[in-house]
Design an enzyme around this catalytic site. Sequence first.
Site, PDB file in Angstrom:
ATOM      1  N   ARG A 208      84.221 -52.054 -38.316  1.00  0.00           N
ATOM      2  CA  ARG A 208      83.478 -51.158 -37.989  1.00  0.00           C
ATOM      3  C   ARG A 208      82.236 -50.368 -37.045  1.00  0.00           C
ATOM      4  NH1 ARG A 208      80.931 -48.887 -43.455  1.00  0.00           N
ATOM      5  NH2 ARG A 208      82.758 -49.230 -44.963  1.00  0.00           N
TER       6      ARG A 208
ATOM      7  N   ASP B  79      79.813 -49.633 -33.893  1.00  0.00           N
ATOM      8  CA  ASP B  79      78.231 -48.757 -34.148  1.00  0.00           C
ATOM      9  C   ASP B  79      78.468 -47.587 -33.372  1.00  0.00           C
ATOM     10  OD1 ASP B  79      77.197 -50.320 -35.628  1.00  0.00           O
ATOM     11  OD2 ASP B  79      76.270 -51.665 -34.394  1.00  0.00           O
TER      12      ASP B  79
ATOM     13  N   ARG C 103      75.920 -57.029 -29.447  1.00  0.00           N
ATOM     14  CA  ARG C 103      74.785 -56.394 -28.470  1.00  0.00           C
ATOM     15  C   ARG C 103      73.849 -56.915 -27.902  1.00  0.00           C
ATOM     16  NH1 ARG C 103      72.975 -51.005 -29.124  1.00  0.00           N
ATOM     17  NH2 ARG C 103      74.493 -51.429 -31.104  1.00  0.00           N
TER      18      ARG C 103
END
Length: 270
Positions: free
Chosen positions: A54, A56, A205
């Site tokens: 999934r 973001d 990230r």
Amino acid sequence: MDTTRLRLDVSYDGGDFSGWAVQPSRRTVAGVLLEAFARLTGPDVELGLTVAGRTDAGVHATGQVCHVNLPSALWESLRDSLLRRLAALMPPDARVRAITPVPNTFDARFSATFRRYEYRVADTVYGPQPLRRNDTLGWVRPLDLDRLNTAAEGLVGLHDFAAFCKRKEHATTVRAITRLDWRREPDGVVVATVQADAFCQAMVRSLVGAMLTVGDGRRDPGWPAKQLTLRERSSEVTVAPAHGLTLVEVGYPDESEYADRADTTRRLRA
């Protein structure tokens, strides 16, 4: 009812999506995909849509994988036209690139052996090229490739990445990074490649954000690895912006190993 499991290879520009997962009143990749299928199959067909990872809000994909289950009779009637019909029904920033019948033991999420991401950074004075501005971060400080790769070396392997994750209740933050390195492309853009068995939320990230502060000289190359001693989210780690990140590949074993891999992954996640 007899069903056929289909692997879908999906690409999307994440800029105008609120991530992958369906959310009320928000535009998501899964949402537009399910809407397209509903127009072809009717709203009562349970697809069991399952995705490898999934992503973001704002994150892109060129190699996302998911699976659905279609009634076999319906699949046979759509086999030759489904890819073309989905292209006509889906928006231009999301595409299904391939549809492949797979054994029912295939699980897009749990059968996966790795996910590979790339993060693009332009440290040129003028910033990202206009045509790549939506998938490349502009960085105002020059980046040193050797420093970036030294920092990356300390993060490879099996570790608890709690310092780099948004923790979820009852979920582990232990992950195995099998590849983490940086390269400079001919156009001058610096690209990080990150590969692991799986990632927790915001992990990639956060890793990139930590290494960028090393690459521009503000942190010591050993600093990111030192964060691995923490057992909670580090307030010193900055999360890099979403638009520089792209999911480029999901790996799977031979089809004879789909079920065993899925069982192993479920045990690990538990």
